[in-house]
Motif scaffolding. Structure first.
Motif, PDB file in Angstrom:
ATOM      1  N   ASN A  80       0.810  -1.226   0.000  1.00  0.00           N
ATOM      2  CA  ASN A  80       0.000   0.000   0.000  1.00  0.00           C
ATOM      3  C   ASN A  80       0.841   1.272   0.000  1.00  0.00           C
ATOM      4  O   ASN A  80       0.291   2.362  -0.169  1.00  0.00           O
ATOM      5  CB  ASN A  80      -0.935   0.019   1.213  1.00  0.00           C
ATOM      6  N   GLU A  81       2.145   1.152   0.200  1.00  0.00           N
ATOM      7  CA  GLU A  81       3.015   2.338   0.285  1.00  0.00           C
ATOM      8  C   GLU A  81       3.245   2.924  -1.108  1.00  0.00           C
ATOM      9  O   GLU A  81       3.868   2.299  -1.959  1.00  0.00           O
ATOM     10  CB  GLU A  81       4.355   1.968   0.933  1.00  0.00           C
ATOM     11  N   THR A  82       2.740   4.120  -1.337  1.00  0.00           N
ATOM     12  CA  THR A  82       2.847   4.741  -2.656  1.00  0.00           C
ATOM     13  C   THR A  82       4.073   5.636  -2.801  1.00  0.00           C
ATOM     14  O   THR A  82       4.419   6.012  -3.924  1.00  0.00           O
ATOM     15  CB  THR A  82       1.581   5.554  -2.984  1.00  0.00           C
ATOM     16  N   ASP A  83       4.729   5.988  -1.712  1.00  0.00           N
ATOM     17  CA  ASP A  83       5.961   6.772  -1.803  1.00  0.00           C
ATOM     18  C   ASP A  83       7.103   5.815  -2.159  1.00  0.00           C
ATOM     19  O   ASP A  83       7.427   4.922  -1.364  1.00  0.00           O
ATOM     20  CB  ASP A  83       6.245   7.470  -0.484  1.00  0.00           C
ATOM     21  N   PRO A  84       7.711   5.976  -3.341  1.00  0.00           N
ATOM     22  CA  PRO A  84       8.738   5.016  -3.784  1.00  0.00           C
ATOM     23  C   PRO A  84       9.935   4.898  -2.842  1.00  0.00           C
ATOM     24  O   PRO A  84      10.453   3.798  -2.646  1.00  0.00           O
ATOM     25  CB  PRO A  84       9.170   5.548  -5.153  1.00  0.00           C
ATOM     26  N   VAL A  85      10.370   6.000  -2.259  1.00  0.00           N
ATOM     27  CA  VAL A  85      11.526   5.968  -1.362  1.00  0.00           C
ATOM     28  C   VAL A  85      11.174   5.220  -0.070  1.00  0.00           C
ATOM     29  O   VAL A  85      11.934   4.359   0.387  1.00  0.00           O
ATOM     30  CB  VAL A  85      12.037   7.398  -1.074  1.00  0.00           C
ATOM     31  N   ALA A  86      10.025   5.527   0.501  1.00  0.00           N
ATOM     32  CA  ALA A  86       9.583   4.852   1.723  1.00  0.00           C
ATOM     33  C   ALA A  86       9.338   3.365   1.463  1.00  0.00           C
ATOM     34  O   ALA A  86       9.693   2.516   2.287  1.00  0.00           O
ATOM     35  CB  ALA A  86       8.324   5.513   2.275  1.00  0.00           C
ATOM     36  N   ARG A  87       8.739   3.062   0.304  1.00  0.00           N
ATOM     37  CA  ARG A  87       8.467   1.660  -0.032  1.00  0.00           C
ATOM     38  C   ARG A  87       9.775   0.886  -0.169  1.00  0.00           C
ATOM     39  O   ARG A  87       9.923  -0.213   0.363  1.00  0.00           O
ATOM     40  CB  ARG A  87       7.637   1.561  -1.304  1.00  0.00           C
ATOM     41  N   ARG A  88      10.753   1.457  -0.862  1.00  0.00           N
ATOM     42  CA  ARG A  88      12.026   0.762  -1.073  1.00  0.00           C
ATOM     43  C   ARG A  88      12.743   0.547   0.257  1.00  0.00           C
ATOM     44  O   ARG A  88      13.338  -0.506   0.485  1.00  0.00           O
ATOM     45  CB  ARG A  88      12.900   1.553  -2.057  1.00  0.00           C
ATOM     46  N   ALA A  89      12.678   1.524   1.159  1.00  0.00           N
ATOM     47  CA  ALA A  89      13.292   1.369   2.474  1.00  0.00           C
ATOM     48  C   ALA A  89      12.612   0.246   3.254  1.00  0.00           C
ATOM     49  O   ALA A  89      13.285  -0.578   3.886  1.00  0.00           O
ATOM     50  CB  ALA A  89      13.213   2.682   3.249  1.00  0.00           C
TER      51      ALA A  89
END
Length: 121
Positions: free
Chosen positions: A16-25
């Motif tokens: 559900n994480e749409t922020d790519p940087v937050a999702r990758r982390a």
């Protein structure tokens, strides 16, 4: 709640994480480097490839949310669980069933996914 419950909560949150940087982390924290992910629509290895699959799913199913479909059934370092994909507060459009295995560090190293129900059109 078992420790695997929290792992699966993080797993669904990543979808559900749409922020790519937050999702990758989050992927880096939750999944082993060589994670293997296989479902009816994808078969990939590695964190970058998994991230790409999740990003593509978010584009394809914009506005839909992944949620738990019931309790996590886990033993040893494997778990099975049902998930839903749909608009919050409505019947899910897609219902799936995944099996996840984790390594000695507690990171998911393999996910085998199945689709139980999806729209036919």
């Amino acid at each position: 709640m078992s420790d695997f419950d929290s792992v699966i909560e993080r797993y669904l949150a990543i979808w559900n994480e749409t922020d790519p940087v937050a999702r990758r982390a989050a992927i880096g924290e939750t999944f082993a480097e060589g994670v293997r992910y296989v479902d009816p629509l994808a078969a990939v290895e590695g964190r970058d490839a998994l991230d790409a699959v999740i990003g593509a799913a978010q584009q394809q199913f914009a506005g839909l949310v992944f949620s738990s479909g019931g309790p996590v059934d886990a033993h040893h370092d494997q778990a099975r669980f049902t998930w839903h994909l749909g608009r919050p507060g409505e019947e899910p459009l897609v219902v799936g069933f995944d099996v996840a295995e984790r390594d000695a560090e507690g990171r998911i190293f393999q996910v085998l996914g199945f689709i139980d129900h999806a729209p036919t059109h």
